[in-house]
Design a protein around this motif. Structure first.
Motif, PDB file in Angstrom:
ATOM      1  N   ARG A   3       1.074  -1.429  -0.328  1.00  0.00           N
ATOM      2  CA  ARG A   3       0.127  -0.414   0.018  1.00  0.00           C
ATOM      3  C   ARG A   3       0.622   1.390  -0.166  1.00  0.00           C
ATOM      4  NH1 ARG A   3      -5.458   0.858   2.626  1.00  0.00           N
ATOM      5  NH2 ARG A   3      -5.444   2.865   2.688  1.00  0.00           N
ATOM      6  N   GLN A   4       0.377   2.082  -1.115  1.00  0.00           N
ATOM      7  CA  GLN A   4       1.790   4.055  -1.231  1.00  0.00           C
ATOM      8  C   GLN A   4       1.140   4.537   0.587  1.00  0.00           C
ATOM      9  OE1 GLN A   4       3.737   3.670  -3.714  1.00  0.00           O
ATOM     10  NE2 GLN A   4       3.986   1.763  -3.153  1.00  0.00           N
ATOM     11  N   ILE A   5       2.111   5.018   0.617  1.00  0.00           N
ATOM     12  CA  ILE A   5       1.964   6.169   0.911  1.00  0.00           C
ATOM     13  C   ILE A   5       1.132   7.253   0.670  1.00  0.00           C
ATOM     14  CG2 ILE A   5       2.312   8.048   2.661  1.00  0.00           C
ATOM     15  CD1 ILE A   5       5.342   6.400   2.589  1.00  0.00           C
ATOM     16  N   THR A   6       0.330   7.853   1.096  1.00  0.00           N
ATOM     17  CA  THR A   6      -1.386   8.730   0.179  1.00  0.00           C
ATOM     18  C   THR A   6      -0.765  10.121   0.821  1.00  0.00           C
ATOM     19  OG1 THR A   6      -2.944   8.597   1.815  1.00  0.00           O
ATOM     20  CG2 THR A   6      -2.887   7.165   0.097  1.00  0.00           C
ATOM     21  N   ASP A   7      -0.444  10.892  -0.632  1.00  0.00           N
ATOM     22  CA  ASP A   7      -0.315  12.399  -0.536  1.00  0.00           C
ATOM     23  C   ASP A   7      -2.596  12.404   0.331  1.00  0.00           C
ATOM     24  OD1 ASP A   7       1.625  12.343  -1.727  1.00  0.00           O
ATOM     25  OD2 ASP A   7       0.137  12.960  -3.943  1.00  0.00           O
ATOM     26  N   ARG A   8      -1.664  13.641   1.192  1.00  0.00           N
ATOM     27  CA  ARG A   8      -3.637  14.570   1.622  1.00  0.00           C
ATOM     28  C   ARG A   8      -3.500  15.858   1.369  1.00  0.00           C
ATOM     29  NH1 ARG A   8       1.233  13.197   5.369  1.00  0.00           N
ATOM     30  NH2 ARG A   8       0.952  15.341   6.402  1.00  0.00           N
ATOM     31  N   LEU A   9      -4.961  16.375   1.629  1.00  0.00           N
ATOM     32  CA  LEU A   9      -5.556  17.961   1.503  1.00  0.00           C
ATOM     33  C   LEU A   9      -6.073  18.334   2.661  1.00  0.00           C
ATOM     34  CD1 LEU A   9      -6.765  19.502  -0.676  1.00  0.00           C
ATOM     35  CD2 LEU A   9      -8.222  18.596  -0.591  1.00  0.00           C
ATOM     36  N   ILE A  10      -6.030  19.438   2.803  1.00  0.00           N
ATOM     37  CA  ILE A  10      -6.385  20.406   3.739  1.00  0.00           C
ATOM     38  C   ILE A  10      -7.727  21.367   3.810  1.00  0.00           C
ATOM     39  CG2 ILE A  10      -6.377  21.186   5.770  1.00  0.00           C
ATOM     40  CD1 ILE A  10      -3.021  21.190   5.707  1.00  0.00           C
ATOM     41  N   PHE A  11      -8.715  20.758   4.127  1.00  0.00           N
ATOM     42  CA  PHE A  11      -9.715  21.682   3.050  1.00  0.00           C
ATOM     43  C   PHE A  11     -11.154  22.353   5.077  1.00  0.00           C
ATOM     44  CE2 PHE A  11     -14.425  21.084   1.391  1.00  0.00           C
ATOM     45  CZ  PHE A  11     -14.038  22.607   0.739  1.00  0.00           C
ATOM     46  N   GLU A  12     -11.180  23.543   5.020  1.00  0.00           N
ATOM     47  CA  GLU A  12     -11.778  23.705   5.779  1.00  0.00           C
ATOM     48  C   GLU A  12     -12.060  22.904   7.249  1.00  0.00           C
ATOM     49  OE1 GLU A  12     -15.947  22.732   4.655  1.00  0.00           O
ATOM     50  OE2 GLU A  12     -16.000  24.729   3.813  1.00  0.00           O
ATOM     51  N   ASN A  13     -10.494  23.265   7.272  1.00  0.00           N
ATOM     52  CA  ASN A  13      -9.608  22.319   8.502  1.00  0.00           C
ATOM     53  C   ASN A  13      -9.560  21.297   8.564  1.00  0.00           C
ATOM     54  OD1 ASN A  13      -9.191  25.577   9.449  1.00  0.00           O
ATOM     55  ND2 ASN A  13     -11.116  25.329  10.313  1.00  0.00           N
ATOM     56  N   LYS A  14     -10.006  20.529   8.049  1.00  0.00           N
ATOM     57  CA  LYS A  14     -10.163  18.618   7.944  1.00  0.00           C
ATOM     58  C   LYS A  14      -8.444  18.304   7.344  1.00  0.00           C
ATOM     59  CE  LYS A  14     -12.907  14.534   8.039  1.00  0.00           C
ATOM     60  NZ  LYS A  14     -14.103  14.272   8.002  1.00  0.00           N
ATOM     61  N   TRP A  45       6.284   4.631  -4.576  1.00  0.00           N
ATOM     62  CA  TRP A  45       7.199   4.579  -5.443  1.00  0.00           C
ATOM     63  C   TRP A  45       7.275   5.901  -5.980  1.00  0.00           C
ATOM     64  CZ3 TRP A  45      10.032   0.363  -7.397  1.00  0.00           C
ATOM     65  CH2 TRP A  45       9.082  -0.992  -6.504  1.00  0.00           C
ATOM     66  N   ARG A  46       6.447   6.501  -5.831  1.00  0.00           N
ATOM     67  CA  ARG A  46       6.677   8.136  -6.683  1.00  0.00           C
ATOM     68  C   ARG A  46       7.582   8.880  -6.373  1.00  0.00           C
ATOM     69  NH1 ARG A  46       2.397   8.087  -3.143  1.00  0.00           N
ATOM     70  NH2 ARG A  46       2.153  10.340  -1.924  1.00  0.00           N
ATOM     71  N   GLY A  47       8.523   8.810  -5.045  1.00  0.00           N
ATOM     72  CA  GLY A  47       9.115   9.305  -4.599  1.00  0.00           C
ATOM     73  C   GLY A  47       8.644  10.249  -3.470  1.00  0.00           C
ATOM     74  N   TYR A  48       7.575  10.325  -3.356  1.00  0.00           N
ATOM     75  CA  TYR A  48       7.104  12.404  -2.862  1.00  0.00           C
ATOM     76  C   TYR A  48       6.092  12.226  -2.203  1.00  0.00           C
ATOM     77  CZ  TYR A  48       4.092  13.004  -5.973  1.00  0.00           C
ATOM     78  OH  TYR A  48       3.662  12.692  -7.180  1.00  0.00           O
ATOM     79  N   ILE A  49       6.254  12.846  -1.237  1.00  0.00           N
ATOM     80  CA  ILE A  49       4.557  12.851  -0.442  1.00  0.00           C
ATOM     81  C   ILE A  49       4.330  14.765  -0.230  1.00  0.00           C
ATOM     82  CG2 ILE A  49       2.967  12.827   2.319  1.00  0.00           C
ATOM     83  CD1 ILE A  49       5.559  10.766   2.920  1.00  0.00           C
ATOM     84  N   ALA A  50       2.926  14.844  -0.976  1.00  0.00           N
ATOM     85  CA  ALA A  50       2.804  15.664  -1.137  1.00  0.00           C
ATOM     86  C   ALA A  50       1.064  16.777   0.020  1.00  0.00           C
ATOM     87  CB  ALA A  50       2.108  16.118  -2.597  1.00  0.00           C
ATOM     88  N   ILE A  51       1.856  17.715   0.963  1.00  0.00           N
ATOM     89  CA  ILE A  51       0.240  18.478   1.071  1.00  0.00           C
ATOM     90  C   ILE A  51      -0.200  19.408   0.291  1.00  0.00           C
ATOM     91  CG2 ILE A  51      -0.252  19.245   3.709  1.00  0.00           C
ATOM     92  CD1 ILE A  51       1.509  17.579   4.537  1.00  0.00           C
ATOM     93  N   PHE A  52      -1.439  19.173   0.542  1.00  0.00           N
ATOM     94  CA  PHE A  52      -2.391  19.961  -0.372  1.00  0.00           C
ATOM     95  C   PHE A  52      -2.874  20.964   0.628  1.00  0.00           C
ATOM     96  CE2 PHE A  52      -1.382  17.353  -3.829  1.00  0.00           C
ATOM     97  CZ  PHE A  52      -0.892  17.857  -4.553  1.00  0.00           C
ATOM     98  N   GLU A  53      -3.466  21.694   0.393  1.00  0.00           N
ATOM     99  CA  GLU A  53      -4.206  22.745   1.014  1.00  0.00           C
ATOM    100  C   GLU A  53      -5.552  23.899   0.275  1.00  0.00           C
ATOM    101  OE1 GLU A  53      -4.519  25.600   5.630  1.00  0.00           O
ATOM    102  OE2 GLU A  53      -3.052  25.640   4.397  1.00  0.00           O
ATOM    103  N   ILE A  54      -6.857  23.887   0.264  1.00  0.00           N
ATOM    104  CA  ILE A  54      -7.657  24.672  -0.256  1.00  0.00           C
ATOM    105  C   ILE A  54      -7.588  25.887   0.879  1.00  0.00           C
ATOM    106  CG2 ILE A  54      -9.723  24.989  -0.799  1.00  0.00           C
ATOM    107  CD1 ILE A  54      -9.918  22.819  -2.473  1.00  0.00           C
TER     108      ILE A  54
END
Length: 189
Positions: A3-14, A45-54
């Motif tokens: 299982r791959q480590i997933t990217d994350r998104l912060i939206f409305e403080n969640k 496998w992609r080599g990075y972890i990204a965190i996004f925010e709206i």
């Protein structure tokens, strides 16, 4: 399969764990922007972890950390790759509901939530029950087949179908099943 480590998104403080890799299409289009590291990890496998925010109605890249060694040390490259923070390149639908499961299965009793993004701008949050989602997907698919967007998907599959295994009928089925991920423009109100 690990299982791959997933990217994350912060939206409305969640914080939401994403089942899609928003940056991968960007790096496919601009391969020269992808940093080269020789370290690999079966869980990343992609080599990075990204965190996004709206924030302020914009899709921002809050952090992008690259795997740099076997001890799982990470290096932030956000300022080098995305110095202005806003991910203007991205348009599409981002699923954030709790019914996603590992492979974004759609249970008939689910409530499905998508964030509509256009050129890095948050447009709206769309909420569907199962029947509404199926109707939306069908209509979106029909418009998608008439759009210029379909050429991009067809070219992608043509390049990756050297053996000729995928015919037009099976490609249309793949597009329909993945319309929410392939869509870069929302055609249905």
């Amino acid at each position: 399969m690990t299982r791959q480590i997933t990217d994350r998104l912060i939206f409305e403080n969640k914080e939401y764990y994403l089942n899609v890799e928003l940056l991968e299409d960007y790096f496919r289009e601009f391969p020269e922007k992808r940093p080269e590291f020789k370290i690999s990890c079966t869980a990343l496998w992609r080599g990075y972890i990204a965190i996004f925010e709206i924030k302020n109605k914009e899709l921002l890249i809050k952090e992008i950390d690259w795997l740099t060694d076997v001890d799982f040390k990470m290096k932030s490259l956000k300022d080098e790759i995305f110095p202005n923070n806003k991910f203007e390149w991205y348009s599409g639908l981002i699923r954030i509901d709790d019914f996603r499961g590992e492979f974004d299965k759609e249970s008939e009793n689910g409530i499905f939530e998508y964030l509509q993004i256009e050129n890095g701008n948050f447009i709206q949050k769309r909420v569907f029950n199962y029947e509404q989602l199926q109707k939306f997907k069908k209509e979106q698919y029909e418009y998608f087949l008439l759009s210029d967007e379909v050429k991009i998907i067809c070219n992608f599959w043509r390049k990756n179908n050297e053996e000729g295994i995928i015919n037009k009928e099976s490609l249309n089925k793949i597009i329909f099943e993945n319309i929410m991920q392939y869509t870069r423009k929302v055609y249905v109100d």
